[in-house]
Design an enzyme around this catalytic site. Structure first.
Site, PDB file in Angstrom:
ATOM      1  N   GLY A   1       0.810  -1.218   0.000  1.00 30.78           N
ATOM      2  CA  GLY A   1       0.000   0.000   0.000  1.00 30.78           C
ATOM      3  C   GLY A   1       0.843   1.267   0.000  1.00 30.78           C
ATOM      4  N   THR A   2       1.908   1.259   0.774  1.00 34.71           N
ATOM      5  CA  THR A   2       2.757   2.453   0.858  1.00 34.71           C
ATOM      6  C   THR A   2       3.377   2.760  -0.498  1.00 34.71           C
ATOM      7  OG1 THR A   2       3.236   1.982   3.167  1.00 34.71           O
ATOM      8  CG2 THR A   2       4.777   3.440   2.033  1.00 34.71           C
TER       9      THR A   2
ATOM     10  N   ASN B   1      -8.217   4.476   8.123  1.00 33.25           N
ATOM     11  CA  ASN B   1      -7.684   3.314   8.825  1.00 33.25           C
ATOM     12  C   ASN B   1      -7.753   3.441  10.342  1.00 33.25           C
ATOM     13  OD1 ASN B   1      -5.703   5.329   7.824  1.00 33.25           O
ATOM     14  ND2 ASN B   1      -4.337   4.319   9.264  1.00 33.25           N
TER      15      ASN B   1
ATOM     16  N   HIS C   1      -2.127  -7.456   2.480  1.00 29.26           N
ATOM     17  CA  HIS C   1      -2.126  -8.005   3.842  1.00 29.26           C
ATOM     18  C   HIS C   1      -3.283  -7.514   4.711  1.00 29.26           C
ATOM     19  CE1 HIS C   1      -0.135  -4.750   6.394  1.00 29.26           C
ATOM     20  NE2 HIS C   1       0.122  -4.293   5.192  1.00 29.26           N
TER      21      HIS C   1
ATOM     22  N   THR D   1      11.303  -7.388 -11.013  1.00 27.43           N
ATOM     23  CA  THR D   1      10.637  -8.688 -11.187  1.00 27.43           C
ATOM     24  C   THR D   1       9.454  -8.793 -10.235  1.00 27.43           C
ATOM     25  OG1 THR D   1      12.760  -9.644 -11.770  1.00 27.43           O
ATOM     26  CG2 THR D   1      11.026 -11.194 -11.148  1.00 27.43           C
TER      27      THR D   1
ATOM     28  N   CYS E   1       2.098   2.623  12.249  1.00 31.98           N
ATOM     29  CA  CYS E   1       3.340   3.409  12.277  1.00 31.98           C
ATOM     30  C   CYS E   1       3.278   4.405  13.428  1.00 31.98           C
ATOM     31  CB  CYS E   1       3.536   4.170  10.976  1.00 31.98           C
ATOM     32  SG  CYS E   1       2.645   3.481   9.603  1.00 31.98           S
TER      33      CYS E   1
HETATM   34  C1  PLP Z   1      -5.106   3.436   4.657  1.00 32.18           C
HETATM   35  C2  PLP Z   1      -3.758   2.815   4.529  1.00 32.18           C
HETATM   36  N1  PLP Z   1      -2.963   3.182   3.528  1.00 32.18           N
HETATM   37  C3  PLP Z   1      -1.747   2.638   3.349  1.00 32.18           C
HETATM   38  C4  PLP Z   1      -1.271   1.679   4.207  1.00 32.18           C
HETATM   39  C5  PLP Z   1       0.087   1.088   3.959  1.00 32.18           C
HETATM   40  O1  PLP Z   1      -0.033  -0.195   3.427  1.00 32.18           O
HETATM   41  P1  PLP Z   1       1.201  -1.230   3.508  1.00 32.18           P
HETATM   42  O2  PLP Z   1       1.295  -1.665   4.933  1.00 32.18           O
HETATM   43  O3  PLP Z   1       0.810  -2.347   2.590  1.00 32.18           O
HETATM   44  O4  PLP Z   1       2.404  -0.509   3.034  1.00 32.18           O
HETATM   45  C6  PLP Z   1      -2.060   1.263   5.279  1.00 32.18           C
HETATM   46  C7  PLP Z   1      -1.549   0.272   6.258  1.00 32.18           C
HETATM   47  O5  PLP Z   1      -1.707   0.419   7.449  1.00 32.18           O
HETATM   48  C8  PLP Z   1      -3.340   1.837   5.451  1.00 32.18           C
HETATM   49  O6  PLP Z   1      -4.137   1.477   6.459  1.00 32.18           O
END
Ligand code: PLP
Length: 386
Positions: A71-72, A153, A203, A239, A331
């Site tokens: 996601g990041t 989140n 995940h 890859t 985080c």
């Molecule tokens: C809304 C949101 N965006 C982005 C992320 C980041 O995703 P990843 O942990 O796969 O990098 C998270 C993860 O906590 C999230 O809740």
């Protein structure tokens, strides 16, 4: 001691079927999907099948799916990719986002600001929702990218994405949405939804960590950040994680085909925890943070404050009693800094310092909610009597 895992918004246990899909793909003999030999072609055909599955779920073209490392990375790639391409193509240099985004978006926006982009951060109301009037005012002809998350989140509040996306489109801006928490609980029809870039992460839905998707609508101005090989149609070099992607596709398929059931189960556990907490502690001792209306929030997140007890103390006591919860985003929790989301919602200090996020998912049940409420009542009494 069996653990009550109420931290699914941080990460979910991998589904058995996803693990099997991973092992199956990883057990096939060596094959880089970019290689022309039989092993390579086999890896490519697995990758194509996973891409097709995700495209079907999102109702988009398979060519619009870009696999990433989570996601990041999807959020970063979306922001940098669209901002740089827009500035090059149109000279637009403003980013519009909201105060309640994940740090993966906010920190990328601040990096762009340091590069010379102008940044507008939209405020939210007390439930954590952006006011459309604020978005309408902010999205002018100079805006390169608008980035608004689908569902938050920390508190679960949903945003008016269709409306903001329509505004962005009307005014020539690229629309990005971080749907990492909403995917698996909300249905997406990208042929209808006016969103150009959408971030997903495996995940959060029973897939593996370190695998994600960035949906890139055909024709969207986009400059790749990762450069190297021509994988993912040159939009993300490197890859592909073929086995991880196969597991993501399997988890997505299962989550998608049981959305209604998943929503119902999460709502039941959430409602039970909230009802029991209120009953045991009294209404004044529990404050819900975020939207109340089920149509305006995700079903699997409950953020509550227990004024008088710091979230650090509560989390430690919960952990000792076998309950895994969180103080907000993972985080933030690692360093236990005050939540920027709760502050943006205007919470007073004693409410944001005592806020706990419970998030539900596969395997949870109402008996666990009942037990957790009892544990919290005991912890609260013990700490208050000290
Ligand atoms: C809304 C949101 N965006 C982005 C992320 C980041 O995703 P990843 O942990 O796969 O990098 C998270 C993860 O906590 C999230 O809740």
């Amino acid at each position: 001691m069996s653990i009550i895992y109420f931290d699914h918004a941080a990460t979910t246990p991998m589904r058995r079927e996803a693990i099997e899909a991973y092992v199956d793909a990883a057990s096939k003999g060596p094959g880089n999907p970019s290689s022309l030999h039989a092993g390579g072609r086999s890896a490519r055909s697995g990758l194509t099948a996973s891409r097709d599955t995700l495209a079907r779920i999102l109702n988009c073209d398979p060519g619009e799916i870009v696999f990433t490392g989570g996601g990041t990375e999807s959020d970063n790639a979306a922001l940098y990719g669209a901002a740089h391409a827009q500035r090059l193509k149109t000279g637009r240099d403003r980013i519009v986002t909201t105060a309640i985004e994940h740090h993966a978006v906010l920190h990328a926006c601040h990096k762009l600001e340091a590069e010379g982009f102008k940044l507008t951060v939209l405020p939210v109301d007390e439930t954590g929702r952006v006011r459309l009037s604020a978005a309408e005012e902010a999205i002018g002809d100079d805006v390169a990218v608008v980035s608004v998350m689908y569902g938050n989140n920390e508190v679960g509040t949903l945003q008016p994405i269709a409306e903001i996306g329509a505004l962005a489109r009307e005014r020539g801006a690229v629309m990005h949405s971080d749907a990492v928490q909403a995917f698996g609980y909300e249905r997406f029809d990208l042929r209808q939804l006016p969103v150009d870039l959408l971030s997903l992460s495996a995940h959060k839905i029973g897939g593996p960590q370190g695998v994600g998707v960035l949906y890139v609508r055909k024709g969207t101005p986009y400059e790749p950040t990762a450069r190297g090989g021509s994988q993912e149609k040159s939009r993300r070099a490197g890859t592909e994680n073929v086995a991880g992607i196969a597991a993501f596709a399997k988890a997505a398929e299962l989550a998608h085909s049981s959305i209604e059931e998943r929503r119902r189960e999460a709502e039941e556990v959430r409602a039970k925890l909230l009802a029991d907490l209120t009953e045991q502690l009294g209404e004044d001792a529990v404050r819900i943070n975020g939207a109340i209306d089920p149509k305006r929030r995700l079903p699997h997140i409950l953020n509550v404050s227990f004024p008088g007890i710091s979230n650090e103390t509560m989390l430690m006591n919960l952990d000792l009693s076998g309950v895994a919860a969180s103080a907000g985003s993972a985080c933030t929790a690692g360093s236990l800094q005050p939540s920027h989301v709760l502050i943006a919602m205007g919470l007073e200090t004693h409410f944001y310092q005592s806020a706990i996020r419970f998030s539900f998912g596969m395997g949870n049940n109402t008996a666990e909610a009942e037990k957790t409420a009892k544990i919290i009542a005991t912890i609260t009494k013990r700490l208050r009597n000290r």
